[in-house]
Design a protein around this motif. Structure first.
Motif, short mmCIF file in Angstrom:
data_model
loop_
_atom_site.label_atom_id
_atom_site.label_comp_id
_atom_site.label_asym_id
_atom_site.label_seq_id
_atom_site.Cartn_x
_atom_site.Cartn_y
_atom_site.Cartn_z
N THR A 229 2.20 49.45 42.57
CA THR A 229 2.02 49.94 43.78
C THR A 229 0.83 50.23 44.64
O THR A 229 -0.30 50.21 43.94
CB THR A 229 2.49 51.63 43.74
N ALA A 230 1.00 49.75 45.77
CA ALA A 230 -0.20 49.64 46.82
C ALA A 230 0.05 50.15 47.95
O ALA A 230 1.10 50.15 48.58
CB ALA A 230 -0.81 48.14 46.94
N LEU A 231 -0.80 50.88 48.71
CA LEU A 231 -0.87 51.17 50.04
C LEU A 231 -2.23 50.65 50.80
O LEU A 231 -3.38 50.86 50.46
CB LEU A 231 -1.12 52.94 50.11
N VAL A 232 -1.74 49.87 51.79
CA VAL A 232 -2.84 49.26 52.77
C VAL A 232 -2.65 49.68 54.20
O VAL A 232 -1.36 49.20 54.63
CB VAL A 232 -2.61 47.56 52.53
N GLY A 233 -3.46 50.32 54.52
CA GLY A 233 -3.30 50.72 55.91
C GLY A 233 -3.95 52.11 55.91
O GLY A 233 -5.08 52.63 55.46
N PHE B 26 5.51 47.59 44.77
CA PHE B 26 5.75 48.17 46.30
C PHE B 26 4.54 48.16 46.92
O PHE B 26 3.75 48.78 46.51
CB PHE B 26 6.02 49.56 45.58
N LEU B 27 4.78 47.77 47.90
CA LEU B 27 3.73 47.59 49.08
C LEU B 27 4.03 48.44 50.16
O LEU B 27 5.06 48.24 50.98
CB LEU B 27 3.53 46.05 49.57
N PRO C 4 5.84 56.56 45.59
CA PRO C 4 5.11 55.48 44.90
C PRO C 4 4.71 56.20 43.29
O PRO C 4 4.87 55.05 42.49
CB PRO C 4 3.68 55.54 45.45
N ARG C 5 4.86 57.23 42.96
CA ARG C 5 4.81 57.91 41.53
C ARG C 5 6.23 57.46 41.13
O ARG C 5 6.16 56.98 39.99
CB ARG C 5 4.63 59.41 41.82
#
Length: 472
Positions: A136-140, A230-231, A126-127
């Motif tokens: 950028t995202a993180l879901v979970g 970016f997911l 992600p960086r």
């Protein structure tokens, strides 16, 4: 010690540490198309077996949307997770390193909440994408650093995070809270089923975390449809609730499986997988509705093989197919996982590849998609030639390597058609995956030259770690 320095110290060849460039991407897609960077979605299921979905042979559990991904994109037959349990597998995905080089090589807990955190300054996927202009995202589920540590998603390249920081917290599908970035978000699940609140009234669990996580993913896509984004969509389905209860396969209802003459745990397991499939379907539909379909590449994989926790029985649904082993094994069933890739107009529909690949390939692949350098040495090789239908241009791994440290030390190597496992420092076991994908016959005594090659790989594949010494 930096990643580049300790990777260089291993003496691995340049092919193993392949880097990609924006010039390569431009030559494959053309400068005009490369200038319009595609959005990237990586869907990571939790403890989903290779045989749990229809496109890999499942007959009883319905997964129509995941199967449609395979029909509209590419299915990998020989793809491997970073590890056989959650944290090191996800670390490999995020850092482009196998578990002989990753900082996190096991599920090491840090009290009061979280796992061993990624250090400050770690080069992460992600960086790299964030610096390339991606939202950028993180879901979970995360699992690479608890609250207030150097390893939180917002410290490691994610602009936005919603979900679980801690893997143990993620066992509960009806938690008291989730995290949005660094803040706790209270949920209406304070009193578990079977207990009473202060007024003596039984309180029901009403906010199922998987539903909240799915909605957050859809909202992120909606709010960032201008791209590129970016997911990293990492739902906890179908991981068990290991903290007890009537059934560890925690789901609001059994859905289409309610009437089946199956044990409750198997109904729950199937319902969780079909619920995951529905979430995949809604995410793909959201891309179509927003006109993002042809400029978004979507990957689907699992973090390791199927589990036997919470009453789940991998044999009931043949969750590992013809493969030997499950979660916590370095045999094929513990680490060979589904991988699907869908990109309409770019990836040929219905394509199937036997290219041998692993989680550490995604960092260089996504860097090339974004038209940038990975920024550090990596064990991975970009999969873009294979994805775009140019297998003749695809670089190959010299070998793949894993190590696992629960109850001793186990190592594994994939070397062409050969698979080797060394348990607790004992003699190498060798299997011919071409004729024996189920690893039933140890052929060590007949293949001394191959065993010598494997031992040479084992001698160079890892760097020492203060947290993960080899034992036995």
């Amino acid at each position: 010690i930096s990643r580049r320095r300790f990777l260089q110290s291993t003496g691995l060849g340049a092919a193993t540490l392949a880097l990609t460039s924006c010039d390569t991407f431009r030559s494959r897609l053309g400068a005009a198309e490369a200038a319009r960077k595609p959005s990237i979605i990586f869907i990571l299921a939790d403890d989903l077996g290779r045989g749990d979905v229809g496109c890999y042979g499942q007959k009883q559990i319905q997964t129509p949307h995941i199967d449609r991904m395979a029909a509209e994109g590419m299915r990998f037959t020989d793809h491997y997770a970073g590890s056989t349990v959650c944290a090191p597998s996800r670390c490999s995905l995020m850092t482009g390193l196998h578990t002989g080089h990753t900082y996190v090589r096991g599920n090491r807990e840090i009290q009061p909440m979280g796992q061993l955190p990624l250090p400050e300054g770690t080069v992460t996927l992600p960086r790299i994408l964030q610096q390339a202009g991606y939202r950028t995202a993180l879901v979970g589920k995360w699992g690479l650093g608890g609250p207030d540590s150097t390893g939180t998603p917002n410290q490691q390249g994610f602009d936005h995070f919603f979900g679980y920081l801690c893997q143990r917290h993620a066992h509960n599908y009806y938690p008291e809270f989730l995290f949005r970035n660094d803040q706790q978000v209270p949920l209406q699940n304070e009193v578990p089923d079977g207990r009473l609140d202060g007024a003596g009234v039984a309180t029901k669990k009403v906010e199922y975390s998987a539903d909240l996580i799915e909605q957050e993913a859809l909202t992120f896509v909606e709010e960032n449809h201008g791209g590129p984004f970016f997911l990293y969509f990492a739902p906890t389905l179908p991981h068990a609730n290991n903290e007890g209860g009537k059934s560890g396969m925690e789901v609001p209802d059994y859905g289409i499986y309610a009437g089946e003459a199956w044990p409750d745990a198997q109904k729950g397991h199937a319902a969780m997988i079909t619920r995951l499939d529905s979430a995949v379907g809604r995410l793909l539909q959201k891309l179509k509705d927003l006109g993002l379909d042809e400029n978004t590449i979507v990957f689907f994989a699992s973090d390791n093989g199927p589990h036997s926790e919470g009453g789940a029985d991998p044999d009931f649904f043949d969750s590992n197919g013809p493969l030997r082993g499950i979660k916590r094994d370095l045999y094929e069933g513990g680490i060979r996982v589904p991988l699907l890739a869908r990109w309409p107009g770019r990836i040929a529909a219905g394509a199937v590849t036997e290219h041998v690949s692993a989680f550490w390939d995604f960092l260089p692949t996504c860097a090339e998609l974004a038209g940038v350098q990975p920024g550090a040495a990596t064990d991975g090789i970009s999969l873009l030639p294979t994805l775009l239908g140019h297998p003749e241009q695809q670089a190959q791994h010299e070998f793949l390597y894993w190590e696992f440290h629960e109850g001793g030390s186990i190592q594994a190597v994939r070397l062409g058609r050969w698979k080797a496992v060394r348990r607790h420092g004992k003699e190498v076991e060798l299997y011919d995956l071409q004729t024996d994908p189920g690893e039933a016959k140890n052929v060590t005594r007949y293949q001394s030259a191959v065993v010598a090659q494997v031992k040479a790989c084992l001698a160079t594949a890892r760097t020492e770690s203060e947290f993960w010494p080899l034992k036995g």
